[in-house]
Design a protein around this motif. Structure first.
Motif, PDB file in Angstrom:
ATOM      1  N   UNK A  93       0.854  -1.182   0.000  1.00  0.00           N
ATOM      2  CA  UNK A  93       0.000   0.000   0.000  1.00  0.00           C
ATOM      3  C   UNK A  93       0.896   1.240   0.000  1.00  0.00           C
ATOM      4  N   UNK A  94       0.311   2.439  -0.170  1.00  0.00           N
ATOM      5  CA  UNK A  94       1.136   3.639  -0.002  1.00  0.00           C
ATOM      6  C   UNK A  94       1.793   3.713   1.374  1.00  0.00           C
ATOM      7  N   UNK A  95       1.092   3.269   2.416  1.00  0.00           N
ATOM      8  CA  UNK A  95       1.688   3.256   3.755  1.00  0.00           C
ATOM      9  C   UNK A  95       2.885   2.324   3.804  1.00  0.00           C
ATOM     10  N   UNK A  96       2.756   1.147   3.196  1.00  0.00           N
ATOM     11  CA  UNK A  96       3.828   0.170   3.215  1.00  0.00           C
ATOM     12  C   UNK A  96       4.915   0.415   2.193  1.00  0.00           C
ATOM     13  N   UNK A  97       4.716   1.409   1.319  1.00  0.00           N
ATOM     14  CA  UNK A  97       5.713   1.646   0.265  1.00  0.00           C
ATOM     15  C   UNK A  97       7.039   2.137   0.827  1.00  0.00           C
ATOM     16  N   UNK A  98       7.049   2.643   2.063  1.00  0.00           N
ATOM     17  CA  UNK A  98       8.302   3.122   2.656  1.00  0.00           C
ATOM     18  C   UNK A  98       8.890   2.093   3.616  1.00  0.00           C
ATOM     19  N   UNK A  99       8.428   0.847   3.522  1.00  0.00           N
ATOM     20  CA  UNK A  99       8.950  -0.208   4.384  1.00  0.00           C
ATOM     21  C   UNK A  99       9.725  -1.232   3.554  1.00  0.00           C
ATOM     22  N   UNK A 100       9.313  -2.488   3.573  1.00  0.00           N
ATOM     23  CA  UNK A 100      10.024  -3.560   2.884  1.00  0.00           C
ATOM     24  C   UNK A 100      10.141  -3.277   1.389  1.00  0.00           C
ATOM     25  N   UNK A 101       9.075  -2.745   0.794  1.00  0.00           N
ATOM     26  CA  UNK A 101       9.088  -2.460  -0.643  1.00  0.00           C
ATOM     27  C   UNK A 101      10.179  -1.462  -1.003  1.00  0.00           C
TER      28      UNK A 101
END
Length: 215
Positions: A93-101
């Motif tokens: 998601x956009x929220x998760x785009x700054x994590x593992x992705x």
């Protein structure tokens, strides 16, 4: 009443039964950001539903402990995109785009961006790059029948489900986003987080150009 209680405390002086209560109120309306979640459904090769989860950050298909590459057929709105041979895939998601992705080379998406990003993990092809889909996309992943081994899928890094050859994973935007309170605003809060966590684009400024006299 149009206000929200942020902090409440009570105090009393020694020997006194009277208490003084202090309440801090926040002005309304308090800004809220609706963070997208992913609805994920695992379906066995015999069309039996195996698991159903929702993820705020990302869904990850990986090879687990297998020494072999994952072989995953990827579909968007029933259109075959490609067969991925890689250590795995990240759907964020956009929220998760700054994590593992992001760590795997994916883009940073603004929290308000109606998007889903597909990022490969160590793809066995230099031409496979992250793809950004609209939030209306229905993504389907199937473990290829000729894959050398099964795969695993995890939801926000917690619950883990085995994907056998022929099994499907359906991913789409959930109709139930997560409301998040904002301090300064969606963009300001996001960039403040990027600067604090990643030191985003922090570098010494160039010195001004000083030309010699007479040049």
């Amino acid at each position: 009443s149009g206000t929200a209680a942020a902090d409440s405390s009570s105090s009393s002086s020694p020997g006194s039964s009277e208490k003084t209560t202090t309440t801090t109120t926040l002005p309304a309306p308090w800004p809220v950001s609706l963070r997208m979640r992913l609805r994920c459904v695992v379906v066995a090769s015999n069309s039996t539903e195996v698991a159903r989860h929702e993820a705020l950050n990302e869904v990850v298909i990986d090879r687990g402990e297998s020494p072999f590459l994952s072989a995953v057929d990827c579909f968007c709105n029933d259109e075959h995109l490609t067969t991925v041979q890689a250590d795995g895939l990240i759907v964020a998601t956009p929220t998760g785009s700054t994590a593992y992705s992001l760590a795997a080379g994916g883009p940073m998406l603004h929290p308000s961006s109606p998007s889903i990003v597909l990022t490969p993990i160590c793809a066995h092809s230099l031409s496979f790059r992250p793809i950004v889909f609209p939030d209306s996309a229905n993504l389907t992943f199937q473990i290829d029948d000729l894959a050398r081994d099964d795969a695993w899928v995890t939801f926000d890094g917690r619950k883990k489900v085995r994907l056998e050859r022929g099994d499907f994973l359906h991913v789409s935007a959930s109709p139930h986003p997560i409301p998040t309170l904002l301090r300064f605003g969606n963009t300001a809060d996001w960039f403040n987080a990027l600067k604090g966590a990643f030191q985003f684009n922090q570098r010494p400024r160039q010195k001004p150009l000083v030309l010699p006299e007479g040049s």
